[in-house]
Motif scaffolding. Structure first.
Motif, mmCIF file in Angstrom:
data_model
loop_
_atom_site.group_PDB
_atom_site.id
_atom_site.type_symbol
_atom_site.label_atom_id
_atom_site.label_comp_id
_atom_site.label_asym_id
_atom_site.label_seq_id
_atom_site.Cartn_x
_atom_site.Cartn_y
_atom_site.Cartn_z
ATOM 1 N N GLN A 17 -37.706 -11.821 64.082
ATOM 2 C CA GLN A 17 -38.058 -12.815 65.139
ATOM 3 C C GLN A 17 -39.021 -13.620 63.823
ATOM 4 O O GLN A 17 -38.829 -15.084 64.673
ATOM 5 N N HIS A 114 -38.805 -2.877 62.266
ATOM 6 C CA HIS A 114 -38.771 -3.491 63.507
ATOM 7 C C HIS A 114 -37.720 -3.731 63.806
ATOM 8 O O HIS A 114 -37.338 -5.014 64.517
ATOM 9 N N TRP A 115 -36.872 -2.551 64.437
ATOM 10 C CA TRP A 115 -35.654 -3.074 65.423
ATOM 11 C C TRP A 115 -34.675 -3.793 64.920
ATOM 12 O O TRP A 115 -33.362 -3.159 64.955
ATOM 13 N N GLU A 159 -42.590 0.488 68.472
ATOM 14 C CA GLU A 159 -42.444 0.690 70.270
ATOM 15 C C GLU A 159 -40.668 1.314 70.166
ATOM 16 O O GLU A 159 -39.842 0.769 70.839
ATOM 17 N N TRP A 162 -39.500 0.971 73.891
ATOM 18 C CA TRP A 162 -39.197 0.417 74.216
ATOM 19 C C TRP A 162 -37.032 -0.165 72.976
ATOM 20 O O TRP A 162 -36.829 -1.027 74.046
ATOM 21 N N TYR A 173 -30.429 -4.873 75.056
ATOM 22 C CA TYR A 173 -30.450 -4.924 73.626
ATOM 23 C C TYR A 173 -29.529 -4.308 72.959
ATOM 24 O O TYR A 173 -29.448 -3.615 73.575
ATOM 25 N N ASN A 288 -49.578 -1.409 71.142
ATOM 26 C CA ASN A 288 -48.800 -2.691 71.671
ATOM 27 C C ASN A 288 -49.809 -2.593 73.350
ATOM 28 O O ASN A 288 -48.970 -2.327 74.307
ATOM 29 N N ASN A 309 -36.540 -9.558 80.279
ATOM 30 C CA ASN A 309 -36.105 -10.452 78.586
ATOM 31 C C ASN A 309 -34.452 -10.315 78.623
ATOM 32 O O ASN A 309 -34.382 -9.630 76.857
ATOM 33 N N TRP A 414 -50.283 -11.511 69.448
ATOM 34 C CA TRP A 414 -49.354 -11.892 69.514
ATOM 35 C C TRP A 414 -48.977 -13.153 69.787
ATOM 36 O O TRP A 414 -49.128 -12.884 70.509
ATOM 37 N N TRP A 422 -36.774 -11.937 71.281
ATOM 38 C CA TRP A 422 -35.537 -11.692 71.367
ATOM 39 C C TRP A 422 -34.758 -12.423 72.375
ATOM 40 O O TRP A 422 -34.789 -13.588 71.400
ATOM 41 N N ASN A 424 -34.841 -13.960 75.252
ATOM 42 C CA ASN A 424 -35.710 -15.119 75.799
ATOM 43 C C ASN A 424 -35.824 -15.884 74.775
ATOM 44 O O ASN A 424 -35.574 -16.851 75.460
ATOM 45 N N LYS A 428 -40.112 -19.318 74.388
ATOM 46 C CA LYS A 428 -41.043 -18.055 75.380
ATOM 47 C C LYS A 428 -41.942 -17.880 73.938
ATOM 48 O O LYS A 428 -41.790 -17.422 73.228
#
Ligand code: BG6
Length: 469
Positions: A17, A114-115, A159, A162, A173, A288, A309, A414, A422, A424, A428
């Motif tokens: 990100q 983180h993804w 997460e 998520w 995603y 979170n 999202n 955050w 992501w 968005n 955002k």
């Protein structure tokens, strides 16, 4: 009682990100790069370009009274290929970031995943393949070896709920699938991989603590009826327990397994994994918090999952109905929602913290909390009073919980600066510091909330306007 003197006051980011520089320094593609490029979506190719701005950004945090940064390591920057070869240039980059933190008195709080799964692993089945768990274990070991001298706080995963829910069930995603069966497999593999990571950390006797970060949605019910209480238990298993019970107690909720076993294949859960999950639990929980999960009994119809999202042009109404389990209450006229259908409900954090503490008795960090909005960033300073009020009320909720005996040790807004949100996209905005993404220099502009947060951190919360609910 009050907050402890060494309370951590900081803000959070994540590699994909914020870093940009996706083709720089030997980084290989992640599943997000491939998915976004192939789908023609807005990407994080440049994002906040933290890769080239980290010295300025970390200094700005310290100038803003913050004493900690939550960041994540990008697996595709550290491990080059399926053979597990290390990219020393990526290692050097993160060592520099961590040393810069040290130089400015900023404690790094580091998430291993983180993804951003390397694309070479996604091509082998990603989180549906048990081998990815062992690849994660090897990657985590490399991280402990290469950075262990500079880090006190480690997080295995950000997460699990998520990214597996959106990636395998909702399909917005990567890898963009729509299968409850796949979500169960992916989610289980992630929790098993997390336990393998904890084992590697404990067996290696590295310094510090290791935890997991959960997208925490404390469950509330519409009333006190038995039907609502049953719906709440389903919702709690779906939203929280399968991560928190598994990570903190080493137990996958048994009533959840009983229900799932009626309709799904649970053979991914192998008997030989269970002692690892049982014996390698986390030292702390990262929560979170964006909102609660407010539910009523299931009233009929098929499962419906709409999450707002899904891209910058999507303006839908979020909807979660799980057939036979529960329905989430949305669009209640008495509640306040953001433009992205997130209810603003700080009371939920206070109540939820007490529940988590009573259940697990582990130290807690609020690892993300913030509000995403569209903002005009061309002005000299964004007057984000709404963010200040949001943060004030949530920090007040935390302080109330601490006064009631809950062991909360840190708070991360955050996000540190505006970043890529992501699907968005970049408009955002969550940052305490604005970034003009149209400006080639990506100039950083502290918002009003950045200065307000400085006064809060420097007073160790004394300047919060306390609220009681
Ligand atoms: C959390 C994630 O889910 O929420 C972050 O850890 C994410 O990565 C944040 O950006 C806010 O969500 P979103 O979809 O508004 O960016």
């Amino acid at each position: 009682m009050g907050l402890k003197k060494d309370f951590l006051w900081g803000s959070a980011t994540a590699s994909y990100q914020c870093e940009g520089a996706v083709n720089v320094g030997g980084r290989v593609p992640s599943m997000w790069d491939t998915y976004l490029h192939d789908g023609g979506y807005e990407t994080g190719d440049v994002a906040s370009d933290f890769y080239h701005h980290y010295k300025e950004d970390i200094k700005m945090m310290a100038d803003g009274g913050q004493n900690t940064l939550r960041l994540s390591l990008a697996w595709p920057r550290i491990i080059k290929n399926i053979k597990g070869e290390i990219n020393e240039e990526g290692v050097e980059f993160y060592r520099d970031v961590l040393k810069t933190c040290q130089q400015y008195g900023i404690t790094p709080f580091v998430t291993i995943y983180h993804w951003d799964l390397p694309q070479y692993l996604e091509e082998k089945g990603g989180w549906l393949n048990e081998e990815t768990c062992y690849a994660f274990e090897q990657y985590a070991k490399v991280c402990f070896e290469k950075f262990g001298d500079l880090i006190e706080y480690w997080v295995t995963f950000n997460e699990p709920k998520w990214f597996t829910f959106n990636g395998y069930m909702v399909g917005n995603y990567p890898p963009g699938h729509h299968s409850a069966q796949e979500m169960i497999i992916a989610a289980y593999h992630v929790m098993y991989a997390s336990a393998l990571g904890v084992r590697a950390f404990k067996e290696g006797h590295y310094k510090g603590m290791i935890g997991i970060v959960h997208s925490f949605g404390p469950v509330d019910g519409i009333d006190d009826t038995l039907a609502t209480k049953i719906a709440m238990r389903f919702a709690d298993n779906y939203a929280n327990n399968w991560i928190l019970d598994t990570a903190a107690k080493g137990e996958i909720p048994f009533d959840l397994l009983c229900v799932l076993s009626q309709n799904y294949d649970l053979s991914c859960i192998k008997n030989e994994h269970l002692p690892i999950i049982k014996n390698y639990t986390v030292d702390f929980l990262g929560l979170n918090y964006y909102s609660r999960v407010w539910v009523k009994p299931y009233s009929g119809g098929e499962t419906q999952l709409v999450v707002n999202n899904s891209g910058k042009d999507f303006k839908g109404e979020s909807k979660i109905v799980i057939k036979g389990w529960f329905e989430q209450i949305m669009n209640n006229p008495d509640a306040i929602y953001t433009e992205w259908d997130v209810e603003i409900y700080p009371q939920g954090l206070q109540k939820g913290l007490k529940q988590v503490w009573e259940k697990y008795h582990l130290p807690i960090f609020i690892t993300e909390n913030g509000v995403g909005v569209r903002e005009d960033i061309t002005v000299d300073q964004v007057e984000d009073d709404y963010r200040i009020s949001f943060m004030n009320d949530h920090i007040s909720a935390i302080m109330n919980a601490v006064d009631a005996g809950v062991d909360v040790r840190g708070y991360y807004a955050w996000s540190t600066f505006d970043l890529y949100s992501w699907k968005n996209g970049v408009e955002k905005r969550y940052g305490l510091v604005g970034i003009d993404f149209d400006d080639k220099e990506l100039k950083r502009k502290p918002k009003k909330s950045y200065y307000w947060y400085k006064s809060i951190a420097e007073s160790n919360g004394e300047k919060i306007q306390r609220k009681d609910w």
